[in-house]
Scaffold this active site. Structure first.
Site, mmCIF file in Angstrom:
data_model
loop_
_atom_site.group_PDB
_atom_site.id
_atom_site.type_symbol
_atom_site.label_atom_id
_atom_site.label_comp_id
_atom_site.label_asym_id
_atom_site.label_seq_id
_atom_site.Cartn_x
_atom_site.Cartn_y
_atom_site.Cartn_z
ATOM 1 N N ALA A 109 -0.274 -13.417 4.294
ATOM 2 C CA ALA A 109 -0.003 -14.202 5.282
ATOM 3 C C ALA A 109 -0.463 -13.175 6.590
ATOM 4 O O ALA A 109 -0.401 -12.291 6.494
ATOM 5 C CB ALA A 109 1.419 -14.586 5.395
ATOM 6 N N GLY A 146 0.853 -12.810 0.230
ATOM 7 C CA GLY A 146 0.392 -14.385 0.170
ATOM 8 C C GLY A 146 -0.868 -14.342 -0.381
ATOM 9 O O GLY A 146 -1.355 -15.361 -1.039
ATOM 10 N N GLU A 148 -0.244 -14.324 -4.146
ATOM 11 C CA GLU A 148 0.417 -15.346 -4.381
ATOM 12 C C GLU A 148 -0.657 -16.869 -4.428
ATOM 13 O O GLU A 148 -0.619 -17.476 -5.234
ATOM 14 C CB GLU A 148 1.454 -15.789 -3.164
ATOM 15 N N GLU A 184 5.844 -7.321 0.865
ATOM 16 C CA GLU A 184 6.467 -8.109 2.133
ATOM 17 C C GLU A 184 7.788 -7.267 2.157
ATOM 18 O O GLU A 184 8.345 -7.206 3.521
ATOM 19 C CB GLU A 184 6.974 -9.501 1.706
HETATM 20 N N1 CAA Z 1 -2.124 -9.872 8.646
HETATM 21 C C1 CAA Z 1 -2.673 -9.743 9.657
HETATM 22 N N2 CAA Z 1 -3.796 -8.858 10.014
HETATM 23 C C2 CAA Z 1 -3.936 -7.984 8.865
HETATM 24 C C3 CAA Z 1 -3.286 -8.103 7.522
HETATM 25 C C4 CAA Z 1 -2.214 -9.276 7.672
HETATM 26 N N3 CAA Z 1 -1.659 -9.451 6.441
HETATM 27 N N4 CAA Z 1 -3.654 -7.172 6.716
HETATM 28 C C5 CAA Z 1 -4.689 -6.543 7.479
HETATM 29 N N5 CAA Z 1 -4.930 -6.997 8.814
HETATM 30 C C6 CAA Z 1 -5.837 -6.580 9.653
HETATM 31 C C7 CAA Z 1 -5.324 -5.214 10.261
HETATM 32 O O1 CAA Z 1 -4.084 -5.478 11.219
HETATM 33 C C8 CAA Z 1 -6.405 -4.655 11.043
HETATM 34 O O2 CAA Z 1 -6.759 -5.349 12.061
HETATM 35 P P1 CAA Z 1 -7.265 -4.440 13.468
HETATM 36 O O3 CAA Z 1 -8.611 -3.633 13.106
HETATM 37 O O4 CAA Z 1 -7.066 -5.432 14.619
HETATM 38 O O5 CAA Z 1 -6.174 -3.241 13.485
HETATM 39 C C9 CAA Z 1 -7.663 -5.057 9.967
HETATM 40 O O6 CAA Z 1 -7.030 -6.259 9.280
HETATM 41 C C10 CAA Z 1 -7.753 -4.134 8.896
HETATM 42 O O7 CAA Z 1 -6.806 -3.465 8.291
HETATM 43 P P2 CAA Z 1 -6.214 -1.908 8.218
HETATM 44 O O8 CAA Z 1 -6.769 -1.252 9.262
HETATM 45 O O9 CAA Z 1 -4.718 -2.124 8.034
HETATM 46 O O10 CAA Z 1 -7.059 -1.751 6.815
HETATM 47 P P3 CAA Z 1 -6.700 -0.429 5.898
HETATM 48 O O11 CAA Z 1 -7.942 -0.489 4.908
HETATM 49 O O12 CAA Z 1 -6.096 0.748 6.569
HETATM 50 O O13 CAA Z 1 -5.464 -1.100 4.930
HETATM 51 C C11 CAA Z 1 -4.269 -2.692 3.845
HETATM 52 C C12 CAA Z 1 -5.601 -2.274 4.074
HETATM 53 C C13 CAA Z 1 -3.352 -1.919 2.956
HETATM 54 C C14 CAA Z 1 -4.343 -3.938 2.959
HETATM 55 C C15 CAA Z 1 -3.447 -3.123 5.086
HETATM 56 O O14 CAA Z 1 -4.090 -3.636 5.996
HETATM 57 C C16 CAA Z 1 -1.878 -3.614 4.949
HETATM 58 O O15 CAA Z 1 -0.983 -3.033 4.369
HETATM 59 N N6 CAA Z 1 -1.937 -5.092 5.196
HETATM 60 C C17 CAA Z 1 -1.053 -5.736 5.076
HETATM 61 C C18 CAA Z 1 -0.325 -6.197 3.707
HETATM 62 C C19 CAA Z 1 0.903 -7.026 3.534
HETATM 63 O O16 CAA Z 1 1.926 -6.386 4.293
HETATM 64 N N7 CAA Z 1 0.580 -8.157 3.494
HETATM 65 C C20 CAA Z 1 2.056 -9.135 3.191
HETATM 66 C C21 CAA Z 1 1.895 -9.993 4.503
HETATM 67 S S1 CAA Z 1 3.373 -10.885 4.476
HETATM 68 C C22 CAA Z 1 3.121 -12.337 3.363
HETATM 69 O O17 CAA Z 1 2.118 -12.543 2.716
HETATM 70 C C23 CAA Z 1 4.400 -13.277 3.351
HETATM 71 C C24 CAA Z 1 4.192 -14.302 2.091
HETATM 72 O O18 CAA Z 1 4.613 -14.230 1.145
HETATM 73 C C25 CAA Z 1 3.336 -15.482 2.315
#
Ligand code: CAA
Length: 258
Positions: A65, A109, A112, A132
């Site tokens: 998400a 998500g 999911e 999460e």
């Molecule tokens: N939401 C918004 N933006 C996101 C995102 C997310 N879930 N995941 C990545 N991005 C964005 C980053 O913020 C970044 O944007 P900027 O360049 O503007 O900073 C861009 O995508 C590239 O990401 P990274 O620089 O972080 O890339 P990386 O290769 O270093 O890392 C990753 C990749 C490990 C996937 C890391 O991006 C990450 O951990 N992302 C979040 C994963 C996460 O926590 N997901 C769960 C979300 S909550 C949810 O999903 C609730 C539910 O159950 C529905």
């Protein structure tokens, strides 16, 4: 309709949907999920579409998400809008076969959403996770429920409590994905699987999907009863007559979706 966050390509009777927010690793913003829901409505109503493949980019199926969108939402914001259910869950009521073709990250998500499809074909680069907890919340689109049913309690707890990622090999071993393929063949293999399904009778495929999904909702005896009644009802279709006649006559069936 034009889509800002999705690409749509038709391959014969198969619709290939690509999640397309590469700058955010396909984070599932409210706009993206609303578009996906509207597109699924349109594809479901379109008789020329037999099956759907959903994919992302080489780097990410979807990284979850949209955290930037969510971070300041209040309890009332998410409660009143029933955040997640409405548009996300459209896939779970989609009646045509759906395949998730996953390369790279399928997190939160994203994992999911993939699990809402009928099955998952993974590239050897795929990484699945429910991280999460690392951002102070829990899965909210079925992660604690579907993942547990797919891979069992111990592994699901491990994933949900530590937030660790699982690689494609582990995902295949524990039954989260149906097939593991080299990354450069992912789309080809997923389209071939969908194309194979699209050669079947569409209503019979719907019944088959309905019957398998029932296994997650009911007892074994009730599920088998449901299956039996659907099995019987296939005998009321022209396609069952055609399929069995074609077998006996040693020819390919020509299903008419009736
Ligand atoms: N939401 C918004 N933006 C996101 C995102 C997310 N879930 N995941 C990545 N991005 C964005 C980053 O913020 C970044 O944007 P900027 O360049 O503007 O900073 C861009 O995508 C590239 O990401 P990274 O620089 O972080 O890339 P990386 O290769 O270093 O890392 C990753 C990749 C490990 C996937 C890391 O991006 C990450 O951990 N992302 C979040 C994963 C996460 O926590 N997901 C769960 C979300 S909550 C949810 O999903 C609730 C539910 O159950 C529905």
């Amino acid at each position: 309709m034009t889509y800002q966050n999705l690409l749509l390509e038709m391959h014969g009777k198969v619709a290939l949907i690509t999640l397309n927010r590469p700058q955010a690793l396909n984070a599932l913003s409210p706009e993206l999920t609303a578009e996906l829901s509207a597109l699924l409505d349109a594809l479901e109503a379109d008789d020329s579409v037999a099956a759907v493949v959903i994919t992302g980019s080489e780097k990410a199926f979807a990284a979850g998400a949209d955290i930037k969108a969510m971070k300041d939402w209040s309890y009332m914001d998410v409660y009143k809008s029933d955040f997640i259910t409405a548009s996300w869950e459209r896939l779970t009521t989609f009646r045509k076969p759906s395949i998730a073709a996953v390369a790279g990250y399928a997190l939160g998500g994203g994992c999911e959403l993939a699990m809402m499809c009928d099955f998952i074909i993974a590239a050897d680069t795929a990484k699945f996770g429910q991280p999460e907890i690392t951002i102070g919340t829990i899965p909210g689109a079925g992660g604690t429920q579907r993942l547990t049913r797919f891979i069992g309690k111990s592994k699901a707890m491990d994933m949900v409590l530590t937030g660790r990622m699982m690689d494609a090999q582990e995902a295949e071993r524990c039954g989260l994905v149906s097939r593991l393929v080299p990354a450069d063949r992912l789309i080809e293999e997923a389209l071939a699987a969908a194309e194979k399904i699209s050669q079947m009778s569409a209503p019979i495929a719907m019944m088959a999907k309905d019957a398998v999904n029932r296994a997650f909702e009911t007892t074994l005896a009730e599920g088998i009863h449901f299956e039996r009644r659907l099995f019987h009802s296939t005998f009321a279709t022209e396609d069952q007559k055609e399929g069995m006649a074609a077998f006996v006559e040693k020819r390919k069936p020509s299903f008419r979706n009736r």
